[in-house]
Design a protein around this motif. Structure first.
Motif, PDB file in Angstrom:
ATOM      1  N   UNK A  89      -4.767  -9.072  18.953  1.00 47.35           N
ATOM      2  CA  UNK A  89      -3.405  -9.611  19.113  1.00 47.35           C
ATOM      3  C   UNK A  89      -2.693  -9.678  17.765  1.00 47.35           C
ATOM      4  N   UNK A  90      -3.401 -10.113  16.729  1.00 44.03           N
ATOM      5  CA  UNK A  90      -2.782 -10.235  15.400  1.00 44.03           C
ATOM      6  C   UNK A  90      -2.328  -8.871  14.889  1.00 44.03           C
ATOM      7  N   UNK A  91      -3.161  -7.844  15.103  1.00 50.69           N
ATOM      8  CA  UNK A  91      -2.800  -6.503  14.635  1.00 50.69           C
ATOM      9  C   UNK A  91      -1.483  -6.054  15.270  1.00 50.69           C
ATOM     10  N   UNK A  92      -1.365  -6.229  16.590  1.00 48.77           N
ATOM     11  CA  UNK A  92      -0.139  -5.806  17.265  1.00 48.77           C
ATOM     12  C   UNK A  92       1.034  -6.706  16.888  1.00 48.77           C
ATOM     13  N   UNK A  93       0.757  -7.978  16.636  1.00 43.46           N
ATOM     14  CA  UNK A  93       1.812  -8.897  16.199  1.00 43.46           C
ATOM     15  C   UNK A  93       2.440  -8.388  14.901  1.00 43.46           C
ATOM     16  N   UNK A  94       1.598  -7.994  13.947  1.00 45.28           N
ATOM     17  CA  UNK A  94       2.101  -7.505  12.653  1.00 45.28           C
ATOM     18  C   UNK A  94       2.926  -6.240  12.860  1.00 45.28           C
ATOM     19  N   UNK A  95       2.407  -5.323  13.677  1.00 47.53           N
ATOM     20  CA  UNK A  95       3.097  -4.050  13.909  1.00 47.53           C
ATOM     21  C   UNK A  95       4.455  -4.277  14.568  1.00 47.53           C
ATOM     22  N   UNK A 135       7.200 -13.663  17.310  1.00 52.18           N
ATOM     23  CA  UNK A 135       6.871 -15.070  17.031  1.00 52.18           C
ATOM     24  C   UNK A 135       7.194 -16.011  18.194  1.00 52.18           C
ATOM     25  N   UNK A 136       8.348 -15.795  18.861  1.00 53.42           N
ATOM     26  CA  UNK A 136       8.709 -16.682  19.972  1.00 53.42           C
ATOM     27  C   UNK A 136       7.705 -16.571  21.115  1.00 53.42           C
ATOM     28  N   UNK A 137       7.322 -15.343  21.450  1.00 58.49           N
ATOM     29  CA  UNK A 137       6.333 -15.160  22.522  1.00 58.49           C
ATOM     30  C   UNK A 137       5.019 -15.854  22.167  1.00 58.49           C
ATOM     31  N   UNK A 138       4.605 -15.748  20.914  1.00 59.78           N
ATOM     32  CA  UNK A 138       3.366 -16.395  20.489  1.00 59.78           C
ATOM     33  C   UNK A 138       3.479 -17.918  20.590  1.00 59.78           C
ATOM     34  N   UNK A 139       4.602 -18.450  20.161  1.00 61.07           N
ATOM     35  CA  UNK A 139       4.758 -19.912  20.217  1.00 61.07           C
ATOM     36  C   UNK A 139       4.746 -20.415  21.661  1.00 61.07           C
ATOM     37  N   UNK A 140       5.444 -19.707  22.533  1.00 58.23           N
ATOM     38  CA  UNK A 140       5.518 -20.132  23.937  1.00 58.23           C
ATOM     39  C   UNK A 140       4.133 -20.066  24.580  1.00 58.23           C
ATOM     40  N   UNK A 169       5.214 -18.293  11.918  1.00 54.26           N
ATOM     41  CA  UNK A 169       5.640 -17.131  11.139  1.00 54.26           C
ATOM     42  C   UNK A 169       5.886 -17.334   9.659  1.00 54.26           C
ATOM     43  N   UNK A 170       5.313 -18.360   9.055  1.00 50.45           N
ATOM     44  CA  UNK A 170       5.454 -18.539   7.603  1.00 50.45           C
ATOM     45  C   UNK A 170       4.087 -18.341   6.938  1.00 50.45           C
ATOM     46  N   UNK A 171       4.077 -18.075   5.634  1.00 49.98           N
ATOM     47  CA  UNK A 171       2.774 -17.904   4.952  1.00 49.98           C
ATOM     48  C   UNK A 171       1.864 -19.119   5.123  1.00 49.98           C
ATOM     49  N   UNK A 172       2.449 -20.329   5.072  1.00 46.44           N
ATOM     50  CA  UNK A 172       1.623 -21.533   5.238  1.00 46.44           C
ATOM     51  C   UNK A 172       1.033 -21.593   6.653  1.00 46.44           C
ATOM     52  N   UNK A 213      -6.340 -12.334   3.853  1.00 49.30           N
ATOM     53  CA  UNK A 213      -6.136 -12.039   5.283  1.00 49.30           C
ATOM     54  C   UNK A 213      -4.715 -12.398   5.713  1.00 49.30           C
ATOM     55  N   UNK A 214      -4.192 -13.515   5.174  1.00 45.61           N
ATOM     56  CA  UNK A 214      -2.834 -13.940   5.538  1.00 45.61           C
ATOM     57  C   UNK A 214      -1.796 -12.924   5.074  1.00 45.61           C
ATOM     58  N   UNK A 215      -2.060 -12.260   3.954  1.00 45.71           N
ATOM     59  CA  UNK A 215      -1.119 -11.237   3.471  1.00 45.71           C
ATOM     60  C   UNK A 215      -1.003 -10.088   4.464  1.00 45.71           C
ATOM     61  N   UNK A 216      -2.084  -9.793   5.181  1.00 46.54           N
ATOM     62  CA  UNK A 216      -2.024  -8.747   6.211  1.00 46.54           C
ATOM     63  C   UNK A 216      -1.101  -9.199   7.344  1.00 46.54           C
ATOM     64  N   UNK A 217      -1.185 -10.480   7.705  1.00 44.38           N
ATOM     65  CA  UNK A 217      -0.333 -10.983   8.785  1.00 44.38           C
ATOM     66  C   UNK A 217       1.159 -10.956   8.403  1.00 44.38           C
ATOM     67  N   UNK A 218       1.448 -11.063   7.111  1.00 46.07           N
ATOM     68  CA  UNK A 218       2.852 -11.014   6.677  1.00 46.07           C
ATOM     69  C   UNK A 218       3.432  -9.616   6.847  1.00 46.07           C
TER      70      UNK A 218
END
Length: 490
Positions: free
Chosen positions: A263-269, A280-285, A326-329, A484-489
């Motif tokens: 899921x994270x890989x597709x989220x980044x893409x 981000x909205x879909x993930x939060x919901x 959706x923030x680095x923190x 790892x977090x840098x990949x998510x950004x």
């Protein structure tokens, strides 16, 4: 060098599977599985060392790939597999003595445990989306027989439910992958590379956003089902409840994180290609829905392992919600929580195994006064529940506090208040039920005793790690998570 590391991570579990297939003696099966777990974990540490030097690792043909995100999750998966291998030796010996497991089941258990580790590594190291999908489906097949391990009617029913629901889910994911391939076909140089992560990320901003939005819906449903994200989680309580306890622990600490990784890989893409707040909205919901749906089932539960399964639904929601901020923190908090949740789930599932060995039941109404029957395991149980539910000074508290801080910083006041309310209610439910199990007088004669010393040492070390992560985050680990977090950004 890259080829050697990737070869070890994939080859060791394969070698373990093959050796277990031809060698049936108990001691050999145990030695092979523990050795494979230990060597794979050491190989994962080597991988992290290489990746931390600022590089990604890939095979010469480009089929395999590892960056900061995959290396971090491989560490968690391989460490969990090693813990489960060590715990399984004592657990299964005792079940053999009690006449609950035979020689054929023992052989099948270790064979499939090695195969399970291999399939998870395939997902985490695949650069190609097709192989990632195949690996995901293979994890279902490897674990289905382990869910049906005891061959009871309930176990077989749970295994079928698990296979059918996850296969339908993974079918949705396949359609999402096909749509992603379609959007990349005329953008990525060479159609053979249009399914590779490394190629897709280079041209992400040129992909068709409308097609990717549709693809992401299917991906979220597909891999969300595999992760047990509500309302697609219905296989999880049955599968976790019926599988042998060590396998339930590995599914909660390993399989779930493998699905979250996809899921994270597709989220980044999609986030890079589409921009805005779509992903981000879909993930939060979905994150909040998971937490909200898990809550009443936790509060009304009778079976401790099923309660842990619903807790897994809640914690998957927490991680997905955090990524959606959706923030680095928030990314840092999500990834730290992924590790903390894995440690806490291992502690509680394996302790639940000790309780079951002693009481012969996992129903909470039949387990009372555990502190007088199995004092060490009972202490781990109550402390583990405090750790899992986010009580300071354990690591889960730090990761949840980080997520809450990131949410308020981003201005998501109402969702974060909802998030806090659910966590508080879950804490009350867990403490209420666990206190009844641990304290008081045993209400039935208990014939079983404390678990093997090795199992207790393993549980103690896991709890110590959770405590350490709550008061001090070692700089090397912090660097690995930031990588790892840098990949998510993106």
């Amino acid at each position: 060098m890259s080829t050697i590391i990737l070869g070890l991570l994939l080859g060791l579990p394969v070698a373990g599977t093959l050796l277990c297939a031809v060698l049936h003696q108990r001691r050999i099966l145990e030695t092979v599985t523990v050795s494979v777990g230990g060597l794979t974990f050491l190989s994962a540490l080597w991988l992290v060392t290489e990746v931390m030097q600022g590089t990604t690792i890939s095979s010469s043909e480009g089929w395999l790939y590892a960056d900061g995100l995959s290396a971090y999750i491989i560490i968690i998966i391989s460490g969990s597999a090693l813990v489960v291998a060590l715990y399984s030796t004592g657990y299964l010996r005792r079940q053999i003595r009690d006449g609950k497991v035979g020689d054929r089941q023992l052989w099948l258990y270790y064979l499939l445990l090695n195969a399970f580790l291999f399939t998870m590594m395939v997902v985490l190291l695949s650069n190609n989306l097709g192989f990632l999908w195949i690996g995901s489906e293979a994890t279902t097949l490897a674990t289905a027989f382990l869910v049906a391990f005891y061959e009871r009617e309930r176990s077989i029913e749970a295994a079928w439910k698990y296979v059918i629901i996850c296969s339908v889910g993974i079918g949705f994911a396949l359609f999402g992958i096909i749509l992603t391939y379609y959007s990349a076909l005329h953008v990525v140089p060479g159609s053979g590379n249009a399914l590779n992560w490394s190629s897709l990320m280079l041209v992400a901003k040129d992909l068709d956003p409308a097609v990717l939005k549709l693809a992401f819906i299917f991906i979220l449903v597909g891999f969300g089902t595999k992760a047990g994200l509500a309302p697609l989680h219905t296989w999880k309580p049955d599968a976790y409840g019926e599988a042998p306890t060590p396998i339930s622990a590995l599914m909660a600490a390993g399989l779930v994180n493998v699905a979250l990784y996809s899921l994270m890989r597709f989220y980044v893409l999609v986030n890079t290609a589409v921009g805005g707040t779509y992903a981000p909205t879909l993930f939060m919901v979905f994150g909040l829905v998971s937490m909200g749906i898990a809550l009443p089932f936790i509060l009304l539960q009778k079976d401790f392992k099923r309660m842990l399964a619903y807790s897994s639904v809640e914690h998957v929601g927490i991680i997905v919600f955090a990524i959606g901020i959706g923030t680095p923190l928030a990314y840092f908090g999500a990834l730290l929580h992924l590790l903390n949740n894995a440690l806490a789930k291992m502690v509680l599932f394996l302790t639940a195994g000790n309780v079951r060995l002693a009481y012969g039941s996992r129903l909470m109404r039949k387990v009372t006064g555990a502190i007088k029957v199995i004092p060490v395991s009972a202490s781990f149980l109550i402390v583990g529940v405090f750790a899992l539910t986010g009580w300071p000074p354990f690591g889960v508290f730090i990761s949840e506090f980080t997520i809450v801080t990131a949410g308020f910083d981003r201005g998501y006041v109402v969702p974060v208040i909802f998030f806090i309310a659910i966590i508080a209610a879950v804490f009350v439910g867990f403490i209420y039920y666990t206190s009844r199990m641990v304290f008081g007088e045993p209400n039935v004669p208990v014939t079983g005793g404390e678990a093997e010393p090795l199992a207790l040492w393993v549980l103690g070390l896991l709890l110590a790690a959770l405590l350490l992560l709550g008061v001090y985050l070692p700089p090397p680990l912090e660097q690995v998570i930031e990588n790892a977090a840098r990949v998510l950004k993106g």
